[in-house]
Design a protein around this motif. Structure first.
Motif, short mmCIF file in Angstrom:
data_model
loop_
_atom_site.label_atom_id
_atom_site.label_comp_id
_atom_site.label_asym_id
_atom_site.label_seq_id
_atom_site.Cartn_x
_atom_site.Cartn_y
_atom_site.Cartn_z
N ARG A 132 0.65 -1.24 0.04
CA ARG A 132 0.00 0.00 -0.06
C ARG A 132 0.74 1.24 0.03
N HIS A 133 2.02 1.06 0.97
CA HIS A 133 2.89 2.44 0.94
C HIS A 133 3.49 2.63 -0.39
N GLU A 134 4.01 1.55 -1.21
CA GLU A 134 4.52 1.73 -2.38
C GLU A 134 3.57 2.01 -3.69
N LYS A 135 2.44 1.65 -3.39
CA LYS A 135 1.20 2.21 -4.32
C LYS A 135 1.31 3.73 -4.20
N LEU A 136 1.14 4.16 -2.88
CA LEU A 136 0.97 5.61 -2.66
C LEU A 136 2.16 6.25 -3.23
N GLU A 137 3.65 5.72 -3.01
CA GLU A 137 4.43 6.43 -3.61
C GLU A 137 4.26 6.58 -5.05
N LYS A 138 4.05 5.68 -5.57
CA LYS A 138 3.75 5.59 -7.29
C LYS A 138 2.67 6.69 -7.83
N LEU A 139 1.54 6.88 -6.81
CA LEU A 139 0.53 7.61 -7.17
C LEU A 139 0.88 9.23 -6.94
N VAL A 140 1.72 9.47 -6.10
CA VAL A 140 2.02 10.91 -5.80
C VAL A 140 3.10 11.33 -6.54
N ASP A 141 2.99 12.58 -7.23
CA ASP A 141 4.42 13.10 -7.83
C ASP A 141 4.65 13.99 -6.84
N HIS A 142 5.91 13.74 -6.40
CA HIS A 142 6.45 14.56 -5.15
C HIS A 142 6.80 15.93 -5.38
N LYS A 143 7.04 16.39 -6.59
CA LYS A 143 7.42 17.59 -7.07
C LYS A 143 6.06 18.72 -6.94
N LEU A 144 5.08 17.99 -7.29
CA LEU A 144 3.64 18.69 -6.89
C LEU A 144 3.22 18.65 -5.46
N ALA A 145 3.56 17.53 -4.87
CA ALA A 145 3.29 17.34 -3.32
C ALA A 145 3.72 18.50 -2.53
N GLU A 146 5.28 18.72 -3.03
CA GLU A 146 5.97 19.76 -2.21
C GLU A 146 5.33 21.11 -2.32
N SER A 253 -1.90 1.70 -19.30
CA SER A 253 -2.68 0.49 -19.05
C SER A 253 -1.73 -0.45 -18.11
N ARG A 254 -0.34 -0.61 -18.26
CA ARG A 254 0.51 -1.10 -17.54
C ARG A 254 0.49 -0.45 -15.80
N TYR A 255 0.56 0.59 -15.92
CA TYR A 255 0.29 1.25 -14.44
C TYR A 255 -0.99 0.79 -13.90
N ARG A 256 -1.85 1.01 -14.48
CA ARG A 256 -3.21 0.62 -13.72
C ARG A 256 -3.12 -0.88 -13.39
N GLN A 257 -2.49 -1.81 -14.31
CA GLN A 257 -2.42 -3.20 -13.70
C GLN A 257 -1.50 -3.39 -12.58
N GLN A 258 -0.33 -2.70 -12.52
CA GLN A 258 0.34 -2.57 -11.48
C GLN A 258 -0.24 -2.09 -9.95
N MET A 259 -1.10 -1.09 -10.16
CA MET A 259 -1.78 -0.48 -9.05
C MET A 259 -2.76 -1.27 -8.63
N THR A 260 -3.63 -1.79 -9.63
CA THR A 260 -4.89 -2.30 -9.04
C THR A 260 -5.06 -4.00 -9.35
N GLY A 261 -4.12 -4.37 -10.16
CA GLY A 261 -4.25 -5.89 -10.25
C GLY A 261 -5.13 -6.06 -11.65
N THR A 262 -5.60 -5.10 -12.28
CA THR A 262 -6.54 -5.48 -13.36
C THR A 262 -6.02 -4.59 -14.60
N SER A 263 -6.36 -5.40 -15.89
CA SER A 263 -5.83 -4.99 -16.87
C SER A 263 -6.97 -4.40 -18.05
#
Length: 267
Positions: A132-146, A253-263
């Motif tokens: 879950r932590h890894e997915k949140l890291e992938k979801l957030v753009d840290h430059k925008l978050a700052e 599409s690959r991003y969605r698959q990695q994050m949700t397990g669906t394709s």
């Protein structure tokens, strides 16, 4: 077949222990986890190179490649599984080393089935939290978050107004020149002002914001890639995919698959 089924690997050179753990976990898992076994550390290393393992249960003392060697080898893996070690009472010094190397728990022989399942459930909860932590890291753009326009005193009113407008009109065609005109500012002056206060050029900020919104839609909706491209302001999904891959190193599409397990692909 589920795309996101997780794998538990049992490594022990004693057949009775290995098969006993496997049978206990297979009954408990009822098909919700893939249970793999390896006869020794050498076989386990081979499996770990080709498969994603979510939980590793390993004896600490084995010929050729010990459980400790196996755990040390995981430092080279991008995705490290949770680790449970098995040992006899006389081998507790090995357990201590294993815990120092990152094992989350240990079991003493002879194994108790109830204790085994309790430790496995706890390790898998840790694995889910890590994922879950890894997915949140992938979801957030840290430059925008700052960047926090509401609390950042270095951002003046014109740029603050521009940021708010971009958030609310992301689906529209947006250019720096049009934004400068809307704010009644010279385009060159606005360009310098924006970069100075935001820390990114206008075009890069807009691109990052669009990809960030797209990532959220990919994870939280079932909209097609083409529909998402349109919602975040791209005229064609082909160009959207190109921009997305440049920023994220993988397709939407690959991003969605990695994050949700669906394709989005037909299997």
């Amino acid at each position: 077949m589920k795309l996101n089924i997780k794998t538990i690997l049992i490594v022990d050179d004693e057949p009775r222990t290995r098969q006993g753990i496997k049978q206990t976990l297979e009954v408990w898992a009822a098909g919700s986890y893939r249970i793999e076994t390896a006869n020794n550390g050498v076989e386990a290393l081979e499996l770990l190179q080709h498969e994603v393992i979510h939980l590793l249960i390993t004896d600490v003392r084995m010929p050729e490649v010990s459980g400790l060697d196996l755990i040390r080898s995981l430092n080279r893996h991008a995705r490290r599984p949770q680790i449970i070690v098995i040992s006899g009472y006389a081998e507790f010094q090995y357990v201590q080393q294993a815990l120092q190397l990152g094992a989350v728990n240990y079991l003493l022989k002879p194994l108790d089935k109830k204790e085994l399942l309790e430790v496995v459930v706890e390790a898998l909860k840790r694995e889910e939290e890590q994922q879950r932590h890894e997915k949140l890291e992938k979801l957030v753009d840290h430059k925008l978050a700052e960047l926090d326009p509401g609390n950042n005193m270095s951002i003046g009113e014109p740029v603050r107004e521009a940021l708010l407008y971009l958030e609310q009109h992301l689906h529209e065609t947006l250019t720096m020149a049009d934004m400068a005109q809307r704010l009644h500012l010279n385009a060159s002056y606005f360009s310098v002002l924006f970069k100075d206060q935001v820390g990114l050029p206008f075009s890069e900020y807009l691109s990052r914001l669009r990809v960030q919104r797209a990532k959220e839609l990919l994870v939280h909706t079932r909209l097609s890639v083409g529909e998402i491209a349109e919602k975040v302001g791209y005229q064609t999904d082909k160009y959207f995919i190109k921009v997305f891959k440049t920023q994220e190193d993988l397709s939407p599409s690959r991003y969605r698959q990695q994050m949700t397990g669906t394709s989005d692909e037909i299997q």
